[in-house]
Structure formats: structure tokens, C-alpha cells
Design a protein around this motif. Sequence first.
Motif, PDB file in Angstrom:
ATOM      1  N   LEU A  73       1.003  -1.160  -0.297  1.00  0.00           N
ATOM      2  CA  LEU A  73       0.259   0.426  -0.064  1.00  0.00           C
ATOM      3  C   LEU A  73       0.975   1.323   0.013  1.00  0.00           C
ATOM      4  N   ALA A  74       1.119   1.813  -0.990  1.00  0.00           N
ATOM      5  CA  ALA A  74       1.592   3.336  -0.657  1.00  0.00           C
ATOM      6  C   ALA A  74       0.057   4.809  -0.886  1.00  0.00           C
ATOM      7  N   ALA A  75       0.740   6.074  -0.275  1.00  0.00           N
ATOM      8  CA  ALA A  75      -0.439   6.777   0.187  1.00  0.00           C
ATOM      9  C   ALA A  75       0.251   7.617  -0.726  1.00  0.00           C
ATOM     10  N   VAL A  76      -0.348   8.668  -1.584  1.00  0.00           N
ATOM     11  CA  VAL A  76       0.260   9.757  -1.907  1.00  0.00           C
ATOM     12  C   VAL A  76      -0.783  11.042  -1.689  1.00  0.00           C
ATOM     13  N   GLY A  77       0.326  12.472  -1.179  1.00  0.00           N
ATOM     14  CA  GLY A  77      -0.411  13.405  -0.637  1.00  0.00           C
ATOM     15  C   GLY A  77       0.435  14.310  -1.155  1.00  0.00           C
ATOM     16  N   VAL A  78      -0.982  15.258  -2.253  1.00  0.00           N
ATOM     17  CA  VAL A  78      -0.279  16.650  -2.839  1.00  0.00           C
ATOM     18  C   VAL A  78      -0.913  17.843  -2.413  1.00  0.00           C
ATOM     19  N   GLY A  79      -0.344  18.527  -1.418  1.00  0.00           N
ATOM     20  CA  GLY A  79      -0.789  20.163  -1.056  1.00  0.00           C
ATOM     21  C   GLY A  79      -0.793  19.859  -0.076  1.00  0.00           C
TER      22      GLY A  79
END
Length: 94
Positions: A73-79
Amino acid sequence: MLCWLEDLGFCKVGESGELVADPARISLGGELPTNTAGGQLSGGRLHGFGHLHEACLQVRGEAGARLVDDVGLAAVGVGAANSGTTAMLLRRSR
């Protein structure tokens, strides 16, 4: 990154600084590897596509020397907080 760690529940609000105080915890091989491709520094304004690409490589097992062991599982967050943000979870299919 600190807001994302808190918002995604990796630690309580106000405790993210303590979580990242020891760089070994968030480095490749640590308990919570983050920014495995080096983060956004000098990455240009790509609206998170570099982070998404890295997450895809990690989940697919194609990140080479940056590969995190046994990624499912990978989490990507932008902002940043209080602005336009995007978050995505990528899961390896079994």
C-alpha cells in the motif's frame, strides 16, 4: 508532510514533529519510509505526478534501489492544509 502524517492517522495531531525527529524512522528501511524518490525538492510544479509515479513504482516492485521491502500500500498526498489538496491510496493486487 507533517500535516499528512497527522491527517492520515500515522500519529496524533501535534505529534508529527516527534515522529520525524529521528530521520531513520522515515528513511528507506525505516518503519515508515517517506519521499522515497527524494520528495519535491527541485521537482518542478508537476502537481504531484512525480509522487504518484514513485508510488506506482513502489507498489509494482519496480523502484530499484529505492524499493521499500514488501510494499502493499502506498499513500500519496499533494498540497498543504487549508488549500486544494489531493490524496490517493494505491494497493497492490494479489
